[in-house]
Design a protein around this motif. Sequence first.
Motif, PDB file in Angstrom:
ATOM      1  N   THR A 243      -6.277   8.043  -9.259  1.00  0.00           N
ATOM      2  CA  THR A 243      -5.870   6.816  -8.574  1.00  0.00           C
ATOM      3  C   THR A 243      -4.932   7.122  -7.420  1.00  0.00           C
ATOM      4  O   THR A 243      -5.094   6.578  -6.319  1.00  0.00           O
TER       5      THR A 243
ATOM      6  N   GLU B 112      -5.598   6.453  -3.386  1.00  0.00           N
ATOM      7  CA  GLU B 112      -4.681   5.629  -2.603  1.00  0.00           C
ATOM      8  C   GLU B 112      -4.135   6.358  -1.387  1.00  0.00           C
ATOM      9  O   GLU B 112      -3.804   5.731  -0.381  1.00  0.00           O
TER      10      GLU B 112
ATOM     11  N   GLU C 291       0.839  -1.199   0.000  1.00  0.00           N
ATOM     12  CA  GLU C 291       0.000   0.000   0.000  1.00  0.00           C
ATOM     13  C   GLU C 291       0.880   1.258   0.000  1.00  0.00           C
ATOM     14  O   GLU C 291       1.968   1.253   0.577  1.00  0.00           O
TER      15      GLU C 291
END
Length: 223
Positions: A172, A176, A43
């Motif tokens: 995106t 995130e 991540e």
Amino acid sequence: MRALVVEDDKDLNRQLAAALADAGFAVDTAADGEEGYFLGDTEPYDVVILDIGLPKIDGISILEQWRRSDRKMPVILLTARDRWSDKVTGMDAGADDYLAKPFHMEELLARVRAQIRRASGHVKSEIECGPIRLDTKSARVTCDGLPVKLTSHEFRLLAYLMHHNGRVVSRTELVEHLYDQDFDRDSNTIEVFIGRLRKKIPGDVIQTVRGLGYRMSQGPDEA
């Protein structure tokens, strides 16, 4: 902005997560080295608070593996040991900062803010973009000197764009870095928050770069 806390002490883990959330961060947590390593390896985080003495995998080993994999997010090590040799080991493993327990939460938050600023190329606690000013210390936003009232998600979005001022940031990437792991992520919500922000600050400060994302500008006089 998104943070990861890897700490096996349940109370401290909870306190760190709450303090970071209050400071405007989306926060993920892990209670052992195995889970912490996996999250940090898969991540994207703007900062990681990593305890050294973890079950399953210790913090130094985790950090060394992240750096070998070219994971570049700022990492602040926590430890109950305050020997200078432990600090040297941690810094040599790739840590950006080091804090011995017990510590004051405000000191940790100050170190977190400093690491995020440095990672994005800023040295002052205040970031300016045209008439917009972000005080990273107080988490306050002003426009032409007047306070701007933002929701937590609006603040995270604007803060991320301002930290990366001048660079095109994709939807995106925003998703995130604005939401924690458990949030039902939908890039369409970014458009909603951008629309809300444009009603609260000059609309031309956040530019839409067609097909690519968004970029903070200096306003109508920007070349």
